[in-house]
Motif scaffolding. Structure first.
Motif, PDB file in Angstrom:
ATOM      1  N   ASP A   1       4.947   8.474 -10.269  1.00  0.00           N
ATOM      2  CA  ASP A   1       4.730   9.744  -9.377  1.00  0.00           C
ATOM      3  C   ASP A   1       3.573   9.217  -8.559  1.00  0.00           C
ATOM      4  OD1 ASP A   1       6.747  11.496 -10.429  1.00  0.00           O
ATOM      5  OD2 ASP A   1       5.221  11.989 -12.035  1.00  0.00           O
ATOM      6  N   VAL A   2       3.441   9.510  -7.258  1.00  0.00           N
ATOM      7  CA  VAL A   2       2.630   9.319  -6.272  1.00  0.00           C
ATOM      8  C   VAL A   2       1.898  10.566  -5.831  1.00  0.00           C
ATOM      9  CG1 VAL A   2       2.210   8.106  -3.861  1.00  0.00           C
ATOM     10  CG2 VAL A   2       4.069   7.417  -5.399  1.00  0.00           C
ATOM     11  N   VAL A   3       0.753  10.503  -6.201  1.00  0.00           N
ATOM     12  CA  VAL A   3       0.038  11.914  -5.821  1.00  0.00           C
ATOM     13  C   VAL A   3      -1.181  11.598  -4.873  1.00  0.00           C
ATOM     14  CG1 VAL A   3       0.142  12.620  -8.251  1.00  0.00           C
ATOM     15  CG2 VAL A   3      -1.980  11.291  -7.443  1.00  0.00           C
ATOM     16  N   SER A   4      -1.476  12.606  -3.974  1.00  0.00           N
ATOM     17  CA  SER A   4      -2.599  12.531  -2.985  1.00  0.00           C
ATOM     18  C   SER A   4      -3.634  12.406  -3.515  1.00  0.00           C
ATOM     19  CB  SER A   4      -2.126  13.807  -1.935  1.00  0.00           C
ATOM     20  OG  SER A   4      -3.346  13.801  -0.947  1.00  0.00           O
ATOM     21  N   LEU A   5      -4.745  11.811  -3.063  1.00  0.00           N
ATOM     22  CA  LEU A   5      -5.969  11.791  -3.414  1.00  0.00           C
ATOM     23  C   LEU A   5      -6.694  13.093  -3.008  1.00  0.00           C
ATOM     24  CD1 LEU A   5      -7.443   8.103  -2.454  1.00  0.00           C
ATOM     25  CD2 LEU A   5      -6.926   9.260  -4.694  1.00  0.00           C
ATOM     26  N   ASP A   6      -6.267  13.740  -2.244  1.00  0.00           N
ATOM     27  CA  ASP A   6      -6.784  15.102  -1.872  1.00  0.00           C
ATOM     28  C   ASP A   6      -6.662  15.961  -2.968  1.00  0.00           C
ATOM     29  OD1 ASP A   6      -7.359  14.159   0.710  1.00  0.00           O
ATOM     30  OD2 ASP A   6      -5.837  15.040   1.769  1.00  0.00           O
TER      31      ASP A   6
ATOM     32  N   PRO B   1       0.616  -1.056  -0.023  1.00  0.00           N
ATOM     33  CA  PRO B   1      -0.042   0.130   0.097  1.00  0.00           C
ATOM     34  C   PRO B   1       0.666   1.322   0.184  1.00  0.00           C
ATOM     35  CG  PRO B   1      -0.628  -1.521   1.520  1.00  0.00           C
ATOM     36  CD  PRO B   1       0.353  -2.123   1.258  1.00  0.00           C
ATOM     37  N   LEU B   2       0.396   2.187  -0.680  1.00  0.00           N
ATOM     38  CA  LEU B   2       0.862   3.489  -0.747  1.00  0.00           C
ATOM     39  C   LEU B   2       0.399   4.378   0.464  1.00  0.00           C
ATOM     40  CD1 LEU B   2       0.794   4.196  -4.475  1.00  0.00           C
ATOM     41  CD2 LEU B   2       2.967   3.619  -3.015  1.00  0.00           C
ATOM     42  N   THR B   3       1.403   5.101   1.140  1.00  0.00           N
ATOM     43  CA  THR B   3       0.787   5.751   2.529  1.00  0.00           C
ATOM     44  C   THR B   3       1.447   7.400   2.366  1.00  0.00           C
ATOM     45  OG1 THR B   3       2.745   5.359   3.708  1.00  0.00           O
ATOM     46  CG2 THR B   3       0.859   3.913   3.918  1.00  0.00           C
ATOM     47  N   SER B   4       1.040   8.160   3.203  1.00  0.00           N
ATOM     48  CA  SER B   4       1.660   9.426   3.468  1.00  0.00           C
ATOM     49  C   SER B   4       3.047   9.508   3.308  1.00  0.00           C
ATOM     50  CB  SER B   4       0.980  10.265   4.237  1.00  0.00           C
ATOM     51  OG  SER B   4       1.250   9.688   5.710  1.00  0.00           O
ATOM     52  N   ASP B   5       3.824   8.454   4.015  1.00  0.00           N
ATOM     53  CA  ASP B   5       5.343   8.223   4.059  1.00  0.00           C
ATOM     54  C   ASP B   5       5.983   7.772   3.004  1.00  0.00           C
ATOM     55  OD1 ASP B   5       5.071   9.185   6.691  1.00  0.00           O
ATOM     56  OD2 ASP B   5       4.461   7.007   7.411  1.00  0.00           O
ATOM     57  N   THR B   6       5.059   7.268   1.725  1.00  0.00           N
ATOM     58  CA  THR B   6       5.685   6.821   0.650  1.00  0.00           C
ATOM     59  C   THR B   6       6.720   7.862  -0.084  1.00  0.00           C
ATOM     60  OG1 THR B   6       3.739   5.081   0.279  1.00  0.00           O
ATOM     61  CG2 THR B   6       4.962   5.542  -1.503  1.00  0.00           C
ATOM     62  N   PRO B   7       7.628   7.533  -0.669  1.00  0.00           N
ATOM     63  CA  PRO B   7       8.289   8.590  -1.462  1.00  0.00           C
ATOM     64  C   PRO B   7       7.324   9.104  -2.431  1.00  0.00           C
ATOM     65  CG  PRO B   7       9.684   6.532  -1.231  1.00  0.00           C
ATOM     66  CD  PRO B   7       8.158   6.268  -0.616  1.00  0.00           C
TER      67      PRO B   7
END
Length: 133
Positions: free
Chosen positions: A64-69, A31-37
């Motif tokens: 690129d990992v983006v925030s759902l927000d 899972p990707l979290t807020s701590d994920t690069p």
């Protein structure tokens, strides 16, 4: 046999990804979290089965990992209201609602719908524009 290609992940995945050796499909493994690069630079290799020697190519894949927000729509106003005369013709525009995403766009367009308070179906909402009739 020399047209058969095998794929491998050489570096940069941090245990987050796997690469199917036959299809080349990249899969998320944890899972990707807020701590994920915020970005992964993956080094991948494609090797054929040619004879007398195997040929290969190496490429960089950026994820690129983006925030759902950043993509969750937010209405421009928290409340919309309209006053209508009894003589208003059926099909007349009553009001228009509007929402935006924080970054100005997202992978999918915003869709609108009425979720309650329209028991008799007297109002219609254009799912793409937000115009209410």
């Amino acid at each position: 046999i020399n047209s058969e290609v095998k794929y491998s992940l050489l570096a940069g995945d941090g245990g987050y990804f796997s690469l199917d050796e036959f299809s080349g499909v990249l899969r998320l493994e944890r899972p990707l979290t807020s701590d994920t690069p915020p970005t992964f630079e993956l080094k991948v290799k494609a090797t054929d089965r040619g004879l007398p020697r195997h040929l290969y190519s190496v490429a960089m894949v950026t994820v690129d990992v983006v925030s759902l927000d950043d993509y969750q729509p937010v209405f421009l106003s928290s409340e919309y209201s309209a006053t209508l005369p009894e003589s208003l013709a059926v099909g007349s525009e009553v009001l228009s609602v509007s929402a935006l995403t924080r970054d100005g766009g997202g992978p999918d367009p915003i869709r609108y719908r009425i979720i309650s308070g329209n028991q008799d179906g007297r109002f219609q909402l254009d799912s793409q524009t937000g115009q209410n009739r």
